[in-house]
Design a protein around this motif. Sequence first.
Motif, short mmCIF file in Angstrom:
data_model
loop_
_atom_site.label_atom_id
_atom_site.label_comp_id
_atom_site.label_asym_id
_atom_site.label_seq_id
_atom_site.Cartn_x
_atom_site.Cartn_y
_atom_site.Cartn_z
N ARG A 19 62.92 -6.76 47.50
CA ARG A 19 62.41 -5.82 46.54
C ARG A 19 60.92 -6.31 46.07
N THR A 20 60.84 -7.67 45.95
CA THR A 20 59.34 -8.22 45.74
C THR A 20 58.54 -7.74 46.85
N LYS A 21 59.13 -8.09 48.27
CA LYS A 21 58.11 -7.57 49.36
C LYS A 21 57.84 -5.99 49.32
N GLN A 22 58.95 -5.30 49.19
CA GLN A 22 58.47 -4.08 48.91
C GLN A 22 57.54 -3.61 47.91
N ALA A 23 57.72 -4.10 46.74
CA ALA A 23 56.70 -4.05 45.59
C ALA A 23 55.46 -4.46 45.68
N LYS A 24 55.28 -5.57 46.52
CA LYS A 24 53.79 -5.98 46.86
C LYS A 24 53.14 -5.07 48.04
N GLU A 25 53.81 -4.80 48.90
CA GLU A 25 53.50 -3.85 50.07
C GLU A 25 52.98 -2.63 49.53
N GLY A 26 53.68 -2.05 48.46
CA GLY A 26 53.62 -0.61 47.72
C GLY A 26 51.75 -1.28 46.84
N MET A 27 51.99 -2.20 46.66
CA MET A 27 50.62 -2.44 45.76
C MET A 27 49.54 -2.63 46.90
N VAL A 28 49.74 -3.30 48.00
CA VAL A 28 48.87 -3.36 49.02
C VAL A 28 48.24 -2.08 49.50
N THR A 29 49.34 -1.21 49.85
CA THR A 29 48.86 0.12 50.35
C THR A 29 48.19 0.84 49.07
N GLU A 30 48.62 0.97 47.91
CA GLU A 30 47.51 1.48 47.05
C GLU A 30 46.39 0.92 46.75
N ALA A 31 46.29 -0.42 46.84
CA ALA A 31 45.04 -0.90 46.81
C ALA A 31 43.76 -0.65 48.03
N GLU A 32 44.66 -0.43 49.13
CA GLU A 32 43.72 -0.13 50.42
C GLU A 32 43.26 1.21 50.18
N LYS A 33 44.24 2.05 49.50
CA LYS A 33 43.65 3.59 49.28
C LYS A 33 42.46 3.54 48.26
N LEU A 34 42.86 2.87 47.22
CA LEU A 34 41.79 2.70 46.31
C LEU A 34 40.35 2.30 46.91
N ALA A 35 40.49 1.41 47.49
CA ALA A 35 39.23 0.78 48.24
C ALA A 35 38.56 1.82 49.01
N ALA A 36 39.14 2.69 49.68
CA ALA A 36 38.67 3.78 50.35
C ALA A 36 38.13 4.85 49.83
N GLY A 37 38.72 4.92 48.52
CA GLY A 37 38.29 6.16 47.84
C GLY A 37 37.30 6.08 46.90
N ASN A 38 36.87 7.04 46.02
CA ASN A 38 35.50 6.95 45.30
C ASN A 38 35.81 7.09 43.63
N ASP A 39 37.21 6.73 43.27
CA ASP A 39 37.33 6.79 41.97
C ASP A 39 36.83 5.68 41.25
N TRP A 40 35.57 5.56 40.87
CA TRP A 40 34.91 4.34 40.32
C TRP A 40 35.47 4.08 38.93
N ARG A 41 35.83 4.84 38.07
CA ARG A 41 36.17 4.77 36.50
C ARG A 41 37.66 4.39 36.74
#
Length: 414
Positions: free
Chosen positions: A124-146
Amino acid sequence: MSESTGPASFGRVEEDGTVYVTTSAGERRVGQVPDVPPAEALEFFVRRFLALETEVSLAEARIGSGALGGDEARKKVDALTTQIGEANAVGDLDGLLARLQALAPTLAAKQEAKRAERAEAHARTKQAKEGMVTEAEKLAAGNDWRDGVNRFRTLLEEWKALPRIDKATDDDLWHRFSSARTTYTRRRKAQFAERNAARSTAQQAKEQIIAESEELAKTEDFGVGAAGFRDLMNRWKAAGSAPRGVDDKLWARFRAIQDEFFGRRNAVLDEQNAEFTANQKAKEALLDQAEASILPVTDAEAGKTAYRDFLAKFNELGKVPRDAIRTLDDRVRKLDQAVRNAEAEQWRRTDPEARQRAQDTVDMFTAQIDKLTAQRDSAEKSGNSKAAKEADASIATYTSWREQAQKALDEFTA
């Protein structure tokens, strides 16, 4: 408690007060209590056994109820096993050890359950952290600066609240999460730096526009001024946004300058419109009079003279409102065209060359009719009826043409 059946049955006392306990490994010395009866000496070591027995019973109860489990239960059993094996006590020590050994399946089951629970928690922890990483990488590629920066803060707090998993996996996931966060932060800083530079440039451009508008607002040529303000407005829109707060103040200044100019222009135009409306009414009255006196044009020269007098008076009256120009011009053009048409008609009717051409046409048709009449008469005398009929048909055609030509000739003499 009978010594033959109770804990004391597993011990004996020598005359010097030395006490022994019997186990499956044989008899061993547990201690010495001199100068007391044998029963009292045994009782001292039996109490120690009973204390151990109480601890074993308590361990059985806690392990059975789940209050003690996993590594903690294993440590407790191991500690008691060692303690009983070395205990200076009299009683069924082998029985206590057997009872502890009987807990082995329960301990194994609990350890397996614990391992499964840990594995599930790990997954569960691994899945949760992988989900966070995926979301973080998506945020890093986007332009939602606020909202993006707030989301990264939340993700980081959630990450810290999760337990670690195996080092290699945990370090790899953290590296990806941290890299995404760093990438986002750098891109966000670069974006804001670029935006700030663009806003600074926009502020300078708008301040320049305001300076130009202040000069333009002084012009008395309202057409030039209005066109100039349209250009300045287009430049204002193209300049983009100045820094927040500054932009509204700059717009208020620019708008006030425009309002002052257009207010002054409208006051002048209102005054002009009153004058132009009076001119319109005068021109309409003059046109009414000219149309009544000139139309229809029966005398080209008189009509031309009257039209010239009208046009001179018409042009002296000055400008009219814009929406009245076309209607007035259309009426003037109709007057002008009527006079021109009368002149053309008069010229056509008095042109000697045209009259001569009309006379020549009539004479030509007359000569042809005379010729055809002679041919018909000759054919009738000779008895050639066919030729006579053909000549009559030609005479009829030429007679029709001569009538039309005669009408044209008559117009010159009307």
